[in-house]
Design an enzyme around this catalytic site. Structure first.
Site, PDB file in Angstrom:
ATOM      1  N   TYR A  21     -14.336   0.147   9.407  1.00 44.67           N
ATOM      2  CA  TYR A  21     -12.926   0.531   9.519  1.00 44.67           C
ATOM      3  C   TYR A  21     -12.418   0.216  10.933  1.00 44.67           C
ATOM      4  O   TYR A  21     -11.386  -0.441  11.111  1.00 44.67           O
ATOM      5  CB  TYR A  21     -12.806   2.028   9.218  1.00 44.67           C
ATOM      6  N   ASP A  31      -1.201  -7.250  -4.823  1.00 40.17           N
ATOM      7  CA  ASP A  31      -2.592  -7.108  -4.384  1.00 40.17           C
ATOM      8  C   ASP A  31      -2.731  -7.897  -3.081  1.00 40.17           C
ATOM      9  O   ASP A  31      -2.750  -9.130  -3.091  1.00 40.17           O
ATOM     10  CB  ASP A  31      -3.536  -7.644  -5.465  1.00 40.17           C
ATOM     11  N   LEU A  76       1.554   3.569  -2.108  1.00 39.77           N
ATOM     12  CA  LEU A  76       1.229   4.782  -2.866  1.00 39.77           C
ATOM     13  C   LEU A  76       0.236   5.681  -2.133  1.00 39.77           C
ATOM     14  O   LEU A  76      -0.217   6.681  -2.673  1.00 39.77           O
ATOM     15  CB  LEU A  76       0.681   4.402  -4.249  1.00 39.77           C
ATOM     16  N   GLY A  77      -0.111   5.343  -0.908  1.00 38.78           N
ATOM     17  CA  GLY A  77      -1.085   6.126  -0.157  1.00 38.78           C
ATOM     18  C   GLY A  77      -0.465   7.299   0.581  1.00 38.78           C
ATOM     19  O   GLY A  77       0.721   7.629   0.394  1.00 38.78           O
ATOM     20  N   GLN A  78      -1.285   7.924   1.419  1.00 40.07           N
ATOM     21  CA  GLN A  78      -0.861   9.146   2.115  1.00 40.07           C
ATOM     22  C   GLN A  78       0.383   8.904   2.969  1.00 40.07           C
ATOM     23  O   GLN A  78       1.293   9.741   2.996  1.00 40.07           O
ATOM     24  CB  GLN A  78      -2.018   9.667   2.993  1.00 40.07           C
ATOM     25  N   LYS A  89      -9.768  -2.577  12.287  1.00 38.72           N
ATOM     26  CA  LYS A  89      -8.537  -2.164  12.986  1.00 38.72           C
ATOM     27  C   LYS A  89      -8.401  -2.889  14.328  1.00 38.72           C
ATOM     28  O   LYS A  89      -7.306  -3.335  14.685  1.00 38.72           O
ATOM     29  CB  LYS A  89      -8.510  -0.648  13.193  1.00 38.72           C
ATOM     30  N   GLY A 106       0.829  -1.214   0.000  1.00 43.67           N
ATOM     31  CA  GLY A 106       0.000   0.000   0.000  1.00 43.67           C
ATOM     32  C   GLY A 106       0.855   1.252   0.000  1.00 43.67           C
ATOM     33  O   GLY A 106       0.520   2.272   0.620  1.00 43.67           O
ATOM     34  N   ARG A 124      -1.814  -1.584  -8.049  1.00 44.55           N
ATOM     35  CA  ARG A 124      -1.543  -1.231  -9.444  1.00 44.55           C
ATOM     36  C   ARG A 124      -0.483  -0.151  -9.405  1.00 44.55           C
ATOM     37  O   ARG A 124      -0.256   0.467  -8.361  1.00 44.55           O
ATOM     38  CB  ARG A 124      -2.801  -0.730 -10.146  1.00 44.55           C
TER      39      ARG A 124
HETATM   40  N1  SER Z   1      -7.714   9.144   9.117  1.00 40.20           N
HETATM   41  C1  SER Z   1      -8.590   8.011   9.339  1.00 40.20           C
HETATM   42  C2  SER Z   1      -9.965   8.313   8.917  1.00 40.20           C
HETATM   43  O1  SER Z   1     -10.351   9.442   9.032  1.00 40.20           O
HETATM   44  C3  SER Z   1      -8.598   7.636  10.785  1.00 40.20           C
HETATM   45  O2  SER Z   1      -7.504   6.848  11.078  1.00 40.20           O
HETATM   46  O3  SER Z   1     -10.668   7.430   8.522  1.00 40.20           O
END
Ligand code: SER
Length: 318
Positions: A142, A53, A10-12, A146, A8, A36
């Site tokens: 989410y 993936d 390429l994320g923030q 977690k 992962g 990708r």
């Molecule tokens: N930044 C995340 C969100 O807002 C929380 O970990 O979903």
């Protein structure tokens, strides 16, 4: 530490974690990956990149075998708001993908980093000074994924002796790659809009207090936790870490110290507001401070000054 795989990437977070790891360990020793290929200059220009993936059981293991990986930083996730739009896909990636990473790590003896979140807490959790060990009954997919990830990481440590470590990260403020689909995204958007438009419409109430952190502190926390002496860790998955506890109106006031005419108004989104209301106002990160020396470098004022200076140059507004 041997060779490193960042999933992962390429994320923030990956956009700043990968270059920091490459500087520390050598570019060729850090394999960035994503489901990708997409050009993110700080990641794809600086060293090896693989398509991985994480939802496919064999993909992570193939990369681990190919590159002789010893440590996995497992970063892919659907954030909280996107997760509510696609709960099945969020569970498959956030928990299923992590289970695949842990299995690959178990078979090859890798250490694993897992980013948990303030989202791992829920409405029954004490909101202020949220303890390290407390009630965790989140009500988003989410958050559920977690908490399950935290438990699974601790299980692999206890059952198989795997070196698994994690952080409960707060909202992350950054200027390299954008966040996608989170509740705390406003704290990034507000800076871009302040500079581009001089105004911002916020989707949370002015007094919504949440933990936040500037990305260089988050990257340092991840690297320092993975370098910490395991004998000193009585927690593993996952440590509370925070740098500031702030509201939209407090960030707006700080921005006004740099852009005096900045205006903010509010169009509250009920979904994101409900999620924000279920998360801590301020976490107690004393376990991280005591066990591995966590200490943030940036507060609201220093983060804001650096965000505005950097984005002015990036957006050619200097
Ligand atoms: N930044 C995340 C969100 O807002 C929380 O970990 O979903």
């Amino acid at each position: 530490m041997g060779r490193i795989l960042v999933t992962g990437a390429l994320g923030q977070i990956g956009a700043e974690l990968v270059p920091a790891l490459r500087e520390r360990h050598g570019a060729d020793n850090v394999i960035a990956s994503g489901w990708r290929r997409r050009e993110v200059a700080s990641v794809t220009d600086g060293g090896p990149f693989e398509i991985v993936d994480c939802t496919l059981p064999g993909d992570i293991e193939a990369a681990v075998e190919k590159h002789g990986i010893e440590t996995i930083y497992h970063m892919p996730a659907f954030l909280s708001v996107l997760g509510e739009a696609q709960p099945e896909a969020a569970w498959a990636l956030n928990l299923g993908g992590y289970a695949n990473a842990l299995e690959a790590a178990r078979r090859h003896g890798c250490a694993v980093f897992f980013p948990s979140s303030i989202g791992a807490f829920g409405p029954g959790t004490p909101l202020r000074h949220t303890p390290q060990d407390t009630i965790q009954r989140p009500n988003t997919i989410y958050g559920v994924s977690k908490v399950a990830g935290e438990l699974l990481g601790d299980y692999y440590h206890a059952r198989f002796g795997l070196d698994t470590r994690g952080l409960r990260l707060p909202g992350l403020i950054s200027h390299v790659a954008p966040p996608g689909g989170g509740t705390t995204d406003y704290a990034v958007h507000i800076f871009y809009e302040a500079l581009r438009e001089g105004r911002y419409t916020c989707f949370l109430r002015p007094d919504s207090r949440l933990d936040m952190m500037y990305m260089p502190d988050a990257v340092a926390a991840i690297i320092d936790l993975m370098a910490a002496d395991p004998a000193k860790l009585s927690h593993r998955n996952a440590f509370n870490v925070t740098a500031m506890s702030v509201t939209p109106e407090e960030i707006a006031a700080e921005i006004r110290n740099h852009i005096p005419g900045f205006a903010i108004d509010y169009e509250v989104d009920p979904l994101r507001q409900a999620i924000a209301d279920s998360w801590p106002d301020s976490m107690d990160d004393s376990a991280a401070r005591a066990e591995w020396g966590w200490r943030p470098r940036y507060d609201l004022a220093t983060m804001t000054a650096e965000m505005i200076g950097t984005l002015r140059r990036k957006l050619n507004l200097a």
